[in-house]
Motif scaffolding. Structure first.
Motif, short mmCIF file in Angstrom:
data_model
loop_
_atom_site.label_atom_id
_atom_site.label_comp_id
_atom_site.label_asym_id
_atom_site.label_seq_id
_atom_site.Cartn_x
_atom_site.Cartn_y
_atom_site.Cartn_z
N ARG A 105 -11.33 13.17 -2.95
CA ARG A 105 -10.32 13.05 -3.99
C ARG A 105 -10.58 11.84 -4.88
NH1 ARG A 105 -5.43 13.79 0.21
NH2 ARG A 105 -5.72 16.00 0.58
N LYS A 106 -10.01 11.87 -6.06
CA LYS A 106 -10.06 10.73 -6.97
C LYS A 106 -9.28 9.58 -6.35
CE LYS A 106 -10.23 13.50 -11.16
NZ LYS A 106 -9.52 13.85 -12.39
N LEU A 107 -9.72 8.34 -6.66
CA LEU A 107 -9.06 7.15 -6.14
C LEU A 107 -7.58 7.13 -6.48
CD1 LEU A 107 -9.09 4.44 -4.71
CD2 LEU A 107 -9.87 3.39 -6.86
N LYS A 108 -7.21 7.48 -7.72
CA LYS A 108 -5.80 7.47 -8.11
C LYS A 108 -4.98 8.45 -7.27
CE LYS A 108 -6.08 10.80 -11.90
NZ LYS A 108 -5.82 11.05 -13.31
N ASN A 109 -5.58 9.57 -6.89
CA ASN A 109 -4.87 10.55 -6.05
C ASN A 109 -4.77 10.07 -4.61
OD1 ASN A 109 -4.55 12.19 -8.28
ND2 ASN A 109 -6.39 13.37 -7.85
N LEU A 110 -5.82 9.40 -4.13
CA LEU A 110 -5.76 8.83 -2.78
C LEU A 110 -4.66 7.79 -2.71
CD1 LEU A 110 -9.57 8.36 -2.07
CD2 LEU A 110 -8.03 9.97 -0.93
N LYS A 111 -4.61 6.88 -3.68
CA LYS A 111 -3.58 5.83 -3.69
C LYS A 111 -2.19 6.43 -3.86
CE LYS A 111 -6.41 1.92 -5.04
NZ LYS A 111 -6.59 0.82 -6.01
N GLY A 112 -2.08 7.54 -4.54
CA GLY A 112 -0.79 8.21 -4.75
C GLY A 112 -0.22 8.81 -3.47
N ARG A 113 -1.05 9.03 -2.50
CA ARG A 113 -0.59 9.59 -1.22
C ARG A 113 -0.04 8.54 -0.28
NH1 ARG A 113 -1.84 14.42 1.00
NH2 ARG A 113 -2.08 13.30 2.95
N VAL A 114 -0.32 7.26 -0.53
CA VAL A 114 0.08 6.17 0.36
C VAL A 114 1.56 5.86 0.18
CG1 VAL A 114 -0.33 3.76 0.96
CG2 VAL A 114 -2.26 5.23 0.35
N LEU A 115 2.29 5.77 1.30
CA LEU A 115 3.72 5.47 1.27
C LEU A 115 3.96 4.00 1.55
CD1 LEU A 115 4.99 8.46 3.46
CD2 LEU A 115 4.89 8.34 0.96
N THR A 116 5.03 3.48 0.97
CA THR A 116 5.45 2.12 1.30
C THR A 116 6.18 2.15 2.63
OG1 THR A 116 7.61 2.34 0.25
CG2 THR A 116 5.78 1.59 -1.16
N LYS A 117 6.39 0.98 3.21
CA LYS A 117 7.15 0.89 4.46
C LYS A 117 8.53 1.49 4.26
CE LYS A 117 8.82 -2.32 7.96
NZ LYS A 117 8.85 -3.71 8.42
N HIS A 118 9.17 1.16 3.13
CA HIS A 118 10.51 1.68 2.84
C HIS A 118 10.50 3.22 2.82
CE1 HIS A 118 14.54 1.89 1.18
NE2 HIS A 118 14.06 2.70 0.23
N GLN A 119 9.51 3.82 2.17
CA GLN A 119 9.43 5.27 2.11
C GLN A 119 9.23 5.87 3.50
OE1 GLN A 119 6.19 5.18 -0.77
NE2 GLN A 119 7.44 6.38 -2.21
N CYS A 120 8.46 5.22 4.34
CA CYS A 120 8.22 5.70 5.69
C CYS A 120 9.48 5.65 6.54
CB CYS A 120 7.13 4.89 6.37
SG CYS A 120 5.48 5.20 5.75
N LEU A 121 10.35 4.69 6.28
CA LEU A 121 11.52 4.50 7.13
C LEU A 121 12.77 5.18 6.61
CD1 LEU A 121 10.98 0.74 8.01
CD2 LEU A 121 10.29 2.76 9.30
N GLU A 122 12.70 5.80 5.43
CA GLU A 122 13.85 6.54 4.89
C GLU A 122 14.16 7.74 5.76
OE1 GLU A 122 12.73 7.56 0.92
OE2 GLU A 122 13.68 5.80 0.08
#
Length: 123
Positions: A105-122
């Motif tokens: 995948r393109k780098l921008k798409n790879l980075k777009g898949r990464v969640l923040t800690k807050h997103q993971c804990l919602e």
């Protein structure tokens, strides 16, 4: 041992369920959207074939009609089948690798898949 046999006897299997009203005349329409759940379970098995059978059995345990809501509408979670079956190669312990995937995948798409800690804990 083949690449599909778990050396530690564990497999992850995902299966798909969909919810529909039994009296819905469009329940078999391939273009209709349905609430669905994809569940992933861990099973111990001596082979991938045995793991497949165990995951199917678990999925089918959720496949039955019942009355839903205050109006008692007849609905059903329908087992559609297995979506993934993966051998686990590490012993089950803290930090064991259970899943992996490969992509290009393109780098921008790879980075777009990464969640923040807050997103993971919602919730």
């Amino acid at each position: 041992m083949t690449e599909h046999t778990s050396p530690v006897g564990w497999y992850l299997g995902s299966y798909l369920l969909r919810l529909f009203e039994l009296e819905d005349s469009t329940k078999d329409d391939p273009e209709k959207r349905f609430l669905s759940w994809e569940n992933t379970v861990l099973v111990r098995a001596e082979s991938k074939s045995h793991a497949y059978e165990k995951v199917v059995k678990i999925g089918r345990e959720h496949d039955y009609p019942y009355k839903s809501g205050s109006e008692g509408v007849d609905v059903k979670w329908e087992f559609l089948g297995i979506t993934e079956l993966l051998a686990i190669y590490d012993d089950i312990e803290d930090g064991a690798e259970l899943l992996w995937s490969e992509s290009n995948r393109k780098l921008k798409n790879l980075k777009g898949r990464v969640l923040t800690k807050h997103q993971c804990l919602e919730d």
